[in-house]
Design a protein around this motif. Structure first.
Motif, PDB file in Angstrom:
ATOM      1  N   GLY A   1      36.417  38.433   3.252  1.00 20.81           N
ATOM      2  CA  GLY A   1      36.587  39.202   2.027  1.00 20.81           C
ATOM      3  C   GLY A   1      35.314  39.276   1.216  1.00 20.81           C
TER       4      GLY A   1
ATOM      5  N   ILE B   1      32.562  41.353   3.054  1.00 19.89           N
ATOM      6  CA  ILE B   1      32.834  42.793   2.966  1.00 19.89           C
ATOM      7  C   ILE B   1      32.494  43.324   1.580  1.00 19.89           C
ATOM      8  N   ALA B   2      32.842  42.548   0.547  1.00 18.70           N
ATOM      9  CA  ALA B   2      32.539  42.979  -0.821  1.00 18.70           C
ATOM     10  C   ALA B   2      31.039  43.190  -1.004  1.00 18.70           C
TER      11      ALA B   2
ATOM     12  N   SER C   1      37.928  44.520   1.057  1.00 16.99           N
ATOM     13  CA  SER C   1      37.740  43.105   0.740  1.00 16.99           C
ATOM     14  C   SER C   1      38.938  42.560  -0.026  1.00 16.99           C
TER      15      SER C   1
END
Length: 363
Positions: free
Chosen positions: A127, A130-131, A91
């Motif tokens: 990002g 994904i985090a 991320s």
């Protein structure tokens, strides 16, 4: 896993990404260059309808590659916590690209509002998603396929409810990362596609290579089934949500697009395995350089360079402009991947002069 199978897998994923890039270029040109008085007609409406597919495709494929990373970490014997950290670091890379992209656009657009630097675009969404979804790395690959699919379905179904919450007291930047909005790629509902991609990527890694054909048949049936079921539910006289906007936060819209993505994925697999020749493919070329194409064309199409075309073309002229932009982006993509060959050709043609090597005295 045989090398041949791995090659085919890479090809059909690149082919799907290339289709997304092509549709994206076409849709953005129509959005930027077509005259305002022609935007209520069929060609423009169709271009924008299709233009909604590339973000879903790119997020889905980002999820697929994330699943590959999680599976590789698991095969290396990493502990669950380490697998999560490895996925989470991905991320950071996406956030770096997102902010670098916004800074470049802001500099090229000066004077521009400072808030443009913090706009939540698709790279920011990747990002952040994904985090959050890096926690899926806790599960082993087979279990992750089910958990990620459930997460994607939950994100899609909760999105209308998120829109109904009172967000006035929440800072605008936080809202843009979370709440459905026509001008931002919020976690709801866009992260659903990334979760579905994690599920699909986990399935691809979990099945034996000789079962890929059957898996793609199931993907096609699941995709077409999702499209038909969502269409049927949408035609019913009653609604499941008190407030829901189809193009903003409707689960039916999300699942319909996901069905289309799965259908295209299966077609891409069949094409690359059984129909495409071994030579160069312009679609796959786009797929291998989709980030470069995205980065360059946004400035070209929406920036100042072609200001004299914005909102001034008729339908035929816009179509021609879209073809030219696609060809230009293809040329840039080829130059990127084959720079050594291009430089050698330019040198032989006299268009490129190699730097002279200074010799030391006495040589």
């Amino acid at each position: 896993m045989t090398s041949q199978s791995g090659t085919h897998r890479l090809e059909y994923l690149d082919w799907l990404r290339g289709i997304g890039a092509t549709i994206m270029l076409h849709g953005h040109v129509w959005d930027s260059f077509l005259r305002d008085d022609l935007r209520n007609r069929g060609p423009y409406i169709f271009s924008q309808f299709m233009g909604g597919m590339p973000p879903a495709i790119f997020l889905f494929l980002t999820g697929v590659t994330l699943a590959f990373l999680m599976d590789s970490s698991e095969r290396k014997g990493m502990a669950p916590v380490e697998r999560v950290k490895t996925a989470f670091r991905r991320s950071g890379y996406l956030f770096f690209l997102a902010f670098a992209f916004r800074v470049q656009l802001w500099i090229f657009g000066i004077p521009a509002p400072w808030r443009d630097l913090l706009r939540v675009d698709i790279l920011n969404c990747m990002g952040f998603a994904i985090a959050v979804l890096s926690m899926m790395a806790i599960f082993p690959t087979k279990s992750r396929a089910k958990a990620a699919a459930a997460a994607g379905l939950a994100i899609a179904c909760v999105s209308p409810l998120v829109s109904q919450l009172h967000w006035e007291a929440v800072p605008w930047l936080v809202r843009n990362y979370i709440v459905p909005d026509y001008h931002s790629f919020g976690f709801f509902p866009w992260a659903a596609y990334l979760a579905f991609g994690v599920s699909a990527g986990s399935v691809i890694r979990a099945i034996p290579p000789d079962a890929t054909d059957r898996a793609m048949q199931w993907a096609a049936m699941l995709g077409m089934g999702a499209i038909l079921v969502c269409h049927y539910i949408d035609s019913l006289p009653y609604k499941f949500y008190a407030q829901s906007e189809y193009w903003l936060n409707s689960p039916l819209q999300i699942l319909t697009k996901q069905g289309v993505v799965l259908a295209i994925l299966s077609v891409a697999f069949v094409w690359t395995r059984y129909a495409a020749g071994p030579g160069w493919s312009w679609v796959r070329q786009f797929g291998t350089t989709s980030l470069l194409v995205y980065w360059v064309h946004i400035e070209l199409v929406y920036g100042r360079e072609l200001f004299f075309l914005k909102g001034r073309l008729n339908e035929a002229q816009t179509l021609m402009a879209a073809v030219l932009v696609i060809l230009l982006m293809l040329a840039i993509s080829v130059i990127k991947t084959r720079w050594t060959e291009v430089r050698a050709f330019l040198t032989a043609s006299g268009w490129w002069r190699a730097p002279r090597v200074e010799r030391a005295a006495g040589d």
